[in-house]
Motif scaffolding. Structure first.
Motif, mmCIF file in Angstrom:
data_model
loop_
_atom_site.group_PDB
_atom_site.id
_atom_site.type_symbol
_atom_site.label_atom_id
_atom_site.label_comp_id
_atom_site.label_asym_id
_atom_site.label_seq_id
_atom_site.Cartn_x
_atom_site.Cartn_y
_atom_site.Cartn_z
ATOM 1 N N GLY A 275 0.736 -1.190 0.021
ATOM 2 C CA GLY A 275 0.007 0.178 0.028
ATOM 3 C C GLY A 275 0.790 1.320 0.091
ATOM 4 N N ALA A 276 2.262 1.165 0.220
ATOM 5 C CA ALA A 276 2.939 2.437 0.349
ATOM 6 C C ALA A 276 3.137 2.805 -1.175
ATOM 7 C CB ALA A 276 4.427 2.119 1.013
ATOM 8 N N ARG A 277 3.147 4.196 -1.376
ATOM 9 C CA ARG A 277 3.634 4.662 -2.718
ATOM 10 C C ARG A 277 4.449 5.820 -2.554
ATOM 11 N NH1 ARG A 277 -1.945 5.729 -5.974
ATOM 12 N NH2 ARG A 277 -2.434 6.903 -3.906
ATOM 13 N N GLU A 278 5.691 5.773 -3.072
ATOM 14 C CA GLU A 278 6.783 7.106 -3.132
ATOM 15 C C GLU A 278 6.467 8.071 -3.871
ATOM 16 O OE1 GLU A 278 10.562 5.528 -3.724
ATOM 17 O OE2 GLU A 278 10.806 3.934 -2.303
ATOM 18 N N GLY A 279 6.887 9.184 -3.390
ATOM 19 C CA GLY A 279 6.567 10.303 -4.398
ATOM 20 C C GLY A 279 5.679 11.115 -3.931
ATOM 21 N N LEU A 280 4.630 10.759 -2.900
ATOM 22 C CA LEU A 280 3.456 11.539 -2.298
ATOM 23 C C LEU A 280 3.437 12.207 -1.300
ATOM 24 C CD1 LEU A 280 0.908 8.646 -3.390
ATOM 25 C CD2 LEU A 280 1.873 10.345 -4.981
ATOM 26 N N ASP A 281 2.808 13.441 -1.389
ATOM 27 C CA ASP A 281 2.828 14.389 -0.351
ATOM 28 C C ASP A 281 1.618 14.392 0.298
ATOM 29 O OD1 ASP A 281 2.998 16.243 1.440
ATOM 30 O OD2 ASP A 281 3.347 18.093 0.039
ATOM 31 N N ASP A 282 1.319 14.035 1.527
ATOM 32 C CA ASP A 282 0.258 13.933 2.375
ATOM 33 C C ASP A 282 -0.197 15.006 2.879
ATOM 34 O OD1 ASP A 282 1.793 13.812 4.447
ATOM 35 O OD2 ASP A 282 1.417 11.888 5.351
ATOM 36 N N GLY A 283 0.534 16.196 2.762
ATOM 37 C CA GLY A 283 0.168 17.523 3.214
ATOM 38 C C GLY A 283 0.741 17.755 4.566
ATOM 39 N N MET A 284 1.285 16.639 5.364
ATOM 40 C CA MET A 284 1.598 16.792 6.850
ATOM 41 C C MET A 284 2.883 16.865 7.063
ATOM 42 S SD MET A 284 -1.477 14.877 9.034
ATOM 43 C CE MET A 284 -1.336 13.513 8.055
ATOM 44 N N LEU A 285 3.907 16.786 5.968
ATOM 45 C CA LEU A 285 5.280 16.916 5.804
ATOM 46 C C LEU A 285 5.785 18.336 6.165
ATOM 47 C CD1 LEU A 285 6.329 14.750 2.796
ATOM 48 C CD2 LEU A 285 6.695 13.975 5.180
ATOM 49 N N GLY A 286 6.865 18.429 7.137
ATOM 50 C CA GLY A 286 7.369 19.658 7.367
ATOM 51 C C GLY A 286 8.283 19.693 8.464
ATOM 52 N N TYR A 287 8.653 20.852 9.191
ATOM 53 C CA TYR A 287 9.186 20.929 10.443
ATOM 54 C C TYR A 287 8.095 21.277 11.599
ATOM 55 C CZ TYR A 287 13.833 20.220 8.521
ATOM 56 O OH TYR A 287 14.899 19.911 7.578
#
Length: 586
Positions: free
Chosen positions: A448-460
């Motif tokens: 189910g994991a797919r690389e290259g996708l941004d879930d909107g909660m990445l950051g510092y």
């Protein structure tokens, strides 16, 4: 052979001259080598490959039953996610689910979120979610004499075991998304994230104080930043006591614990202090040292350290997402992109959230695969002597930079972290922070994991680590204890013409205004609403423009024994429920 029965007559063996011929179908036939064993595709061992035509009229060929192919134990273990419940993100997506009818037509178009098989929601799933239960643990007295009640939090899930959790709720306005959308719980507002803290930590009911009686543990805020300039404060409640430089009291210092504060990414370990790995940057109270990759270095002026009652201000400066994407996609050119002159929010990112609702002790959460530490950054933290002596493999031995060969080792131009102590700027301990947008961040490799996708909660994220009695309080603004230069308190009565008259104009490397981290809370809620609507429309289009197709239709068709109020389906009308997640607190 019983008596009275006639003895069986042996049939004569057929010969070439015999007039009795056995049926052709009863004679074992030799399999055609060219038909049964011909490779499906060409290969170096089969250069003269020609696709064989199917022979429909082949009565002499024996039909063979398909044999179930067994997988090895190692392969079954590697696919452990597929053995989970259908309602879990560890499970394989529904193979019978309709495929998106609107396939990407242009390069760079984002794919659609994965759609899982879900049972219809219960009536209680439409109720507002509750926060954790607080069990009083102990009380600490702050340096100003205020008593702080610390509690143990229970009945909530932790972000661990390679999965990330956010609260969700069933909503009849989202039938194509199978009714579930993201939501928040009390206490509302910027605070520590109860799900994004380590176990064995104590917090107050407001979520602004944290302590522990164990070794170093980390707690992250429920707000993260992706671009711009942001500021927050951390006050030491229990730590190194106030004393003269000539005084040393190791016993008292050890009894009060220690505190570290800084900025951490999603991948940063919660069971370690800030600055432990390549995913967080921190400042330790002892000697006021900066810490990155577990390497403390002197930063504060000699003789200074962070003591009880001190307020540490932390400012982060991140370039725009437009420039950030140029870096991670390999399009950044230092000769051309001299300054970050792209305004914030000029280009919206493609947000894809592969998630599934999970029940945990009567609470509903979205479960999604977490981003994990990559080998390149592990090698950066603990370099191998062999790899270092050979110059690195695949560019691992090179120093991080904005044009590095590997995306995970690319840094962000014009990025930095500044540290203040009681309103006074100490300096800039960190510059050229590591990039976090995909493909610099990667999910854990599993079903189910797919690389290259941004879930909107990445950051510092603002992060605090405490050690054996150390305690801290956070302030995400907008009213700060020691406002940084360039920031005006919202309730301050200041003449507009005088505001910022003694402040230097923003430089080209920091064009964004300084903002309080707490302002991100409302922005994140707006973003979640927009993303939920986009997903609903996406699934609606997959269903051919017919709302409430599939499981959603089944949920709405409540039988006589069920109930449906205001468009809500009856709870458990199909006799199936979302599986409950089991997670210990150790």
């Amino acid at each position: 052979m019983s008596a009275g029965e006639p003895s069986p007559q042996r049939e004569p063996t057929p010969t070439s001259t015999s007039t009795i011929a056995a049926p052709v179908s009863s004679i074992p036939q030799k399999r055609a080598l060219e038909d049964d064993h011909q490779p499906a595709i060409s290969s170096p061992l089969n250069p003269d490959f020609k696709p064989a035509k199917p022979q429909e009229d082949a009565p002499l060929a024996r039909e063979r039953a398909s044999r179930a192919k067994k997988e090895s134990l190692k392969k079954r273990e590697s696919k452990g996610g597929s053995m989970a419940a259908d309602s879990s993100a560890r499970a394989t997506p529904d193979p019978k689910a309709p495929t998106p009818k609107h396939k990407p037509k242009k390069k760079g178009d984002a794919p659609a979120p994965i759609r899982y098989k879900l049972p219809p929601p219960k009536l209680t799933d439409f109720e507002a979610p509750r926060g954790p239960i607080f069990l009083p643990a102990h009380t600490k007295t702050a340096p100003d004499g205020t008593a702080v009640q610390f509690n143990e939090t229970t009945d909530h899930v932790y972000n661990k075991k390679n999965f990330h959790y956010t609260h969700c709720i069933a909503d009849p306005a989202f039938p194509s998304s199978l009714y579930y959308r993201q939501t928040e719980t009390e206490p509302f507002g910027p605070r520590f994230n109860f799900e994004d803290t380590s176990t064995h930590m104590f917090l107050d009911e407001s979520g602004h104080h944290v302590t522990t009686d164990k070794g170093f543990r980390m707690a992250k805020a429920n707000v993260g930043v992706r671009q711009g300039r942001w500021y927050w404060e951390c006050k030491i409640i229990s730590g190194i006591p106030k004393r003269k430089p000539s005084e040393t009291n190791v016993t008292q210092e050890s009894a009060n614990g220690h505190v570290r504060m800084g900025w951490a990414r999603r991948e940063a370990s919660l069971d370690a202090p800030v600055g432990f790995d390549t995913y967080s940057y921190g400042v330790r109270d002892a000697k006021g040292q900066k810490v990155f990759m577990s390497r403390p270095k002197d930063f504060f002026p000699p003789g200074q350290e962070v003591q009880e009652g001190d307020v540490i201000g932390l400012e982060i400066n991140l370039p725009s997402e437009a420039l950030h994407r140029k870096v991670v996609e390999g399009h950044y050119n230092p000769a051309v992109d001299l300054a970050d002159d792209e305004p914030c929010g000029i280009e919206a990112a493609d947000i894809i959230r592969d998630r599934v609702p999970i029940r945990f002790k009567a609470h509903l959460y979205f479960e999604q695969i977490e981003y994990h530490a990559v080998k390149e950054l592990e090698e950066l933290m603990n370099p191998s002597p062999i790899i270092s002596s050979t110059g690195g493999i695949g560019g691992v031995g090179q120093e991080p930079g904005p044009t590095h060969q590997l995306p995970s080792l690319r840094t962000l131009p014009h990025s930095s972290i500044k540290i203040y102590k009681n309103g006074e700027l100490i300096g800039t301990p960190f510059t050229d922070l590591l990039a976090f947008l995909p493909p610099a961040s990667k999910p854990l490799a599993q079903v189910g994991a797919r690389e290259g996708l941004d879930d909107g909660m990445l950051g510092y994220y603002p992060a605090v680590s405490v050690f054996r009695g150390g305690a801290a309080e956070v302030n995400f603004g907008p009213n700060f204890w020691f406002p940084p230069p360039g920031h005006t308190q919202p309730d301050a009565q200041v003449d507009a013409e005088m505001t910022g008259s003694d402040q230097a104009a923003p430089s080209a490397s920091a064009p964004h205004p300084l903002r309080a981290v707490g302002e991100r809370y409302d922005e994140q809620i707006v973003e979640d609403i927009v993303y939920d609507i986009v997903d609903e429309v996406d699934f609606w289009m997959q269903d051919g423009g017919v709302s409430g197709k599939g499981v959603a239709d089944a949920a709405l068709r409540a039988p006589a024994g069920g109930s449906a109020q205001d468009g809500m389906p009856g709870g458990g009308v199909l006799g199936s429920e979302i599986k409950e997640l089991v997670q210990d607190d150790e």
